[in-house]
Design a protein around this motif. Structure first.
Motif, PDB file in Angstrom:
ATOM      1  N   ARG A  45      -8.014  -9.251  -0.686  1.00  0.00           N
ATOM      2  CA  ARG A  45      -8.546  -7.878  -0.638  1.00  0.00           C
ATOM      3  C   ARG A  45      -7.883  -7.072   0.481  1.00  0.00           C
ATOM      4  NH1 ARG A  45     -13.479 -10.600  -1.613  1.00  0.00           N
ATOM      5  NH2 ARG A  45     -13.996 -10.540   0.600  1.00  0.00           N
ATOM      6  N   THR A  46      -7.739  -7.706   1.651  1.00  0.00           N
ATOM      7  CA  THR A  46      -7.110  -7.022   2.780  1.00  0.00           C
ATOM      8  C   THR A  46      -5.665  -6.663   2.461  1.00  0.00           C
ATOM      9  OG1 THR A  46      -8.526  -8.207   4.355  1.00  0.00           O
ATOM     10  CG2 THR A  46      -6.515  -7.227   5.222  1.00  0.00           C
ATOM     11  N   SER A  47      -4.948  -7.587   1.831  1.00  0.00           N
ATOM     12  CA  SER A  47      -3.551  -7.348   1.484  1.00  0.00           C
ATOM     13  C   SER A  47      -3.426  -6.249   0.437  1.00  0.00           C
ATOM     14  CB  SER A  47      -2.898  -8.634   0.972  1.00  0.00           C
ATOM     15  OG  SER A  47      -2.901  -9.640   1.974  1.00  0.00           O
ATOM     16  N   LYS A  48      -4.344  -6.244  -0.518  1.00  0.00           N
ATOM     17  CA  LYS A  48      -4.325  -5.186  -1.533  1.00  0.00           C
ATOM     18  C   LYS A  48      -4.582  -3.825  -0.905  1.00  0.00           C
ATOM     19  CE  LYS A  48      -5.567  -7.758  -5.709  1.00  0.00           C
ATOM     20  NZ  LYS A  48      -6.599  -7.981  -6.767  1.00  0.00           N
ATOM     21  N   ASP A  49      -5.549  -3.777   0.000  1.00  0.00           N
ATOM     22  CA  ASP A  49      -5.849  -2.512   0.680  1.00  0.00           C
ATOM     23  C   ASP A  49      -4.638  -2.026   1.477  1.00  0.00           C
ATOM     24  OD1 ASP A  49      -8.386  -2.589  -0.342  1.00  0.00           O
ATOM     25  OD2 ASP A  49      -9.341  -3.334   1.486  1.00  0.00           O
ATOM     26  N   ALA A  50      -3.972  -2.957   2.158  1.00  0.00           N
ATOM     27  CA  ALA A  50      -2.795  -2.591   2.951  1.00  0.00           C
ATOM     28  C   ALA A  50      -1.674  -2.090   2.050  1.00  0.00           C
ATOM     29  CB  ALA A  50      -2.323  -3.789   3.773  1.00  0.00           C
ATOM     30  N   LEU A  51      -1.496  -2.727   0.893  1.00  0.00           N
ATOM     31  CA  LEU A  51      -0.459  -2.298  -0.031  1.00  0.00           C
ATOM     32  C   LEU A  51      -0.767  -0.919  -0.609  1.00  0.00           C
ATOM     33  CD1 LEU A  51       2.113  -2.821  -1.574  1.00  0.00           C
ATOM     34  CD2 LEU A  51       0.797  -4.093  -3.284  1.00  0.00           C
ATOM     35  N   GLU A 125      12.337   5.557   4.553  1.00  0.00           N
ATOM     36  CA  GLU A 125      13.140   4.340   4.627  1.00  0.00           C
ATOM     37  C   GLU A 125      12.417   3.263   5.441  1.00  0.00           C
ATOM     38  OE1 GLU A 125      17.600   2.852   6.005  1.00  0.00           O
ATOM     39  OE2 GLU A 125      17.007   4.943   6.207  1.00  0.00           O
ATOM     40  N   ALA A 126      11.824   3.684   6.571  1.00  0.00           N
ATOM     41  CA  ALA A 126      11.068   2.736   7.392  1.00  0.00           C
ATOM     42  C   ALA A 126       9.864   2.208   6.630  1.00  0.00           C
ATOM     43  CB  ALA A 126      10.633   3.398   8.692  1.00  0.00           C
ATOM     44  N   LEU A 127       9.218   3.081   5.880  1.00  0.00           N
ATOM     45  CA  LEU A 127       8.035   2.680   5.123  1.00  0.00           C
ATOM     46  C   LEU A 127       8.408   1.724   3.998  1.00  0.00           C
ATOM     47  CD1 LEU A 127       5.011   3.018   4.865  1.00  0.00           C
ATOM     48  CD2 LEU A 127       5.386   5.005   3.407  1.00  0.00           C
ATOM     49  N   GLY A 128       9.638   1.809   3.520  1.00  0.00           N
ATOM     50  CA  GLY A 128      10.084   0.873   2.482  1.00  0.00           C
ATOM     51  C   GLY A 128       9.989  -0.562   2.964  1.00  0.00           C
ATOM     52  N   GLY A 129      10.328  -0.788   4.251  1.00  0.00           N
ATOM     53  CA  GLY A 129      10.186  -2.129   4.812  1.00  0.00           C
ATOM     54  C   GLY A 129       8.739  -2.560   4.861  1.00  0.00           C
ATOM     55  N   ASN A 130       7.845  -1.613   5.196  1.00  0.00           N
ATOM     56  CA  ASN A 130       6.417  -1.926   5.228  1.00  0.00           C
ATOM     57  C   ASN A 130       5.904  -2.270   3.838  1.00  0.00           C
ATOM     58  OD1 ASN A 130       6.424  -1.384   7.947  1.00  0.00           O
ATOM     59  ND2 ASN A 130       5.611   0.696   7.746  1.00  0.00           N
ATOM     60  N   LEU A 131       6.423  -1.550   2.843  1.00  0.00           N
ATOM     61  CA  LEU A 131       6.003  -1.817   1.462  1.00  0.00           C
ATOM     62  C   LEU A 131       6.426  -3.228   1.044  1.00  0.00           C
ATOM     63  CD1 LEU A 131       6.702   1.500  -0.482  1.00  0.00           C
ATOM     64  CD2 LEU A 131       4.546   0.241  -0.450  1.00  0.00           C
ATOM     65  N   ASP A 132       7.664  -3.581   1.348  1.00  0.00           N
ATOM     66  CA  ASP A 132       8.148  -4.922   0.994  1.00  0.00           C
ATOM     67  C   ASP A 132       7.308  -5.986   1.698  1.00  0.00           C
ATOM     68  OD1 ASP A 132      10.115  -3.794  -0.544  1.00  0.00           O
ATOM     69  OD2 ASP A 132      11.660  -3.920   0.994  1.00  0.00           O
ATOM     70  N   HIS A 133       6.982  -5.730   2.972  1.00  0.00           N
ATOM     71  CA  HIS A 133       6.171  -6.683   3.739  1.00  0.00           C
ATOM     72  C   HIS A 133       4.775  -6.798   3.131  1.00  0.00           C
ATOM     73  CE1 HIS A 133       4.784  -8.991   7.142  1.00  0.00           C
ATOM     74  NE2 HIS A 133       3.814  -8.125   7.379  1.00  0.00           N
ATOM     75  N   ALA A 134       4.185  -5.658   2.762  1.00  0.00           N
ATOM     76  CA  ALA A 134       2.833  -5.660   2.186  1.00  0.00           C
ATOM     77  C   ALA A 134       2.823  -6.389   0.844  1.00  0.00           C
ATOM     78  CB  ALA A 134       2.329  -4.231   2.014  1.00  0.00           C
ATOM     79  N   ARG A 135       3.868  -6.189   0.045  1.00  0.00           N
ATOM     80  CA  ARG A 135       3.939  -6.870  -1.253  1.00  0.00           C
ATOM     81  C   ARG A 135       4.111  -8.379  -1.052  1.00  0.00           C
ATOM     82  NH1 ARG A 135       7.522  -2.288  -2.663  1.00  0.00           N
ATOM     83  NH2 ARG A 135       6.316  -0.836  -3.951  1.00  0.00           N
ATOM     84  N   ARG A 136       4.907  -8.768  -0.056  1.00  0.00           N
ATOM     85  CA  ARG A 136       5.120 -10.187   0.208  1.00  0.00           C
ATOM     86  C   ARG A 136       3.821 -10.849   0.682  1.00  0.00           C
ATOM     87  NH1 ARG A 136       8.885  -9.507   3.257  1.00  0.00           N
ATOM     88  NH2 ARG A 136       7.969  -9.786   5.321  1.00  0.00           N
ATOM     89  N   LEU A 137       3.107 -10.152   1.567  1.00  0.00           N
ATOM     90  CA  LEU A 137       1.831 -10.702   2.054  1.00  0.00           C
ATOM     91  C   LEU A 137       0.828 -10.846   0.915  1.00  0.00           C
ATOM     92  CD1 LEU A 137       1.257  -8.917   5.492  1.00  0.00           C
ATOM     93  CD2 LEU A 137       1.993 -11.263   5.068  1.00  0.00           C
TER      94      LEU A 137
END
Length: 245
Positions: A45-51, A125-137
């Motif tokens: 749930r936390t990971s989904k919210d972050a994504l 561009e910076a947020l793209g890294g956050n998106l990839d991290h959120a999807r991986r988590l």
């Protein structure tokens, strides 16, 4: 109440089966996988919210980028139009001055828009890294949830199979017990107590307490078919050759 000593001894088999059923029920309730599953579900749930938060922010930036692109396109189109008019023939000095002033204003406006566009694109561009991290988590959390769920279900299936086996054992024992003896046993179990225990070496097998010598002396003079109780816990006290009476 009286009951054949053999029937009383059979009561110990029932008590052993019921003790195992109690242990299985406790195991079912206290499987470590239950806590692991709660933690894994919370992580998902936390990971989904972050994504979702990251995707929303990315969507907002994408809209801002498209808006600025449209604004820049409008400025460029207006600039090209004014330059064409300024380069044309038949315009007066006043109109030429006004066109040049507008061209200067448009140039400044375009520079501001392009700076804003660059800044937002860098954020995106910076947020793209956050998106990839959120999807991986989220993927890792969902994988762990799946693993824990499989382990939990396997454990529960094992418990259910054991309970079914003990249930069949119990059903096989019941016909051998007189109704009144079984009723007394079940009455104790309904109160959350152990229904019966073996008297062994002056100790009750239900509560594990050593009985008073006076009470034991009284039991020694009691007929074998007399149903007796532990003076400490009230369980039906089954006497055998191991009782030492």
């Amino acid at each position: 109440m009286k009951a054949d000593p053999a029937a009383q001894k059979r009561l110990l088999d029932l008590a052993a089966v019921d003790a195992e059923l109690t242990r299985l029920a406790h195991r079912r309730r206290t499987l470590p996988e239950h806590a692991e599953l709660d933690a894994a579900e919370t992580a998902v749930r936390t990971s989904k919210d972050a994504l979702v938060e990251a995707e929303t922010a990315a969507g907002d930036l994408d809209r801002d980028i498209r808006r600025i692109e449209r604004d820049v396109e409008g400025v460029v189109a207006r600039t090209e139009k004014d330059r064409a008019l300024l380069a044309g023939s038949g315009i007066g000095a006043k109109q030429a001055t006004e066109l040049q002033h507008e061209l200067d204003t448009l140039a400044r406006r375009q520079a501001v828009l392009e700076d804003e566009q660059l800044e937002i694109m860098e954020q995106r561009e910076a947020l793209g890294g956050n998106l990839d991290h959120a999807r991986r988590l989220l993927g890792e959390a969902e994988e762990k949830l799946s693993d824990v769920t499989v382990r939990r279900d396997t454990e529960l299936a094992d418990v259910a199979a054991a309970e079914a086996g003990r249930g069949r054992d119990r059903e096989a024992i019941l016909p051998a017990l007189p109704a009144d003896l079984l009723g007394a046993y079940e009455a104790r179990r309904s109160q959350g107590k152990t229904g019966a225990g073996l008297l062994r070496e002056r100790r009750c097998g239900a509560c594990r307490l050593e009985l008073d010598r006076t009470y034991l002396a009284r039991l020694k003079g009691t007929a074998p078919d007399e149903v007796v109780e532990c003076e400490e816990c009230g369980a039906i006290l089954v006497r055998t050759a191991e009782s030492g009476l």
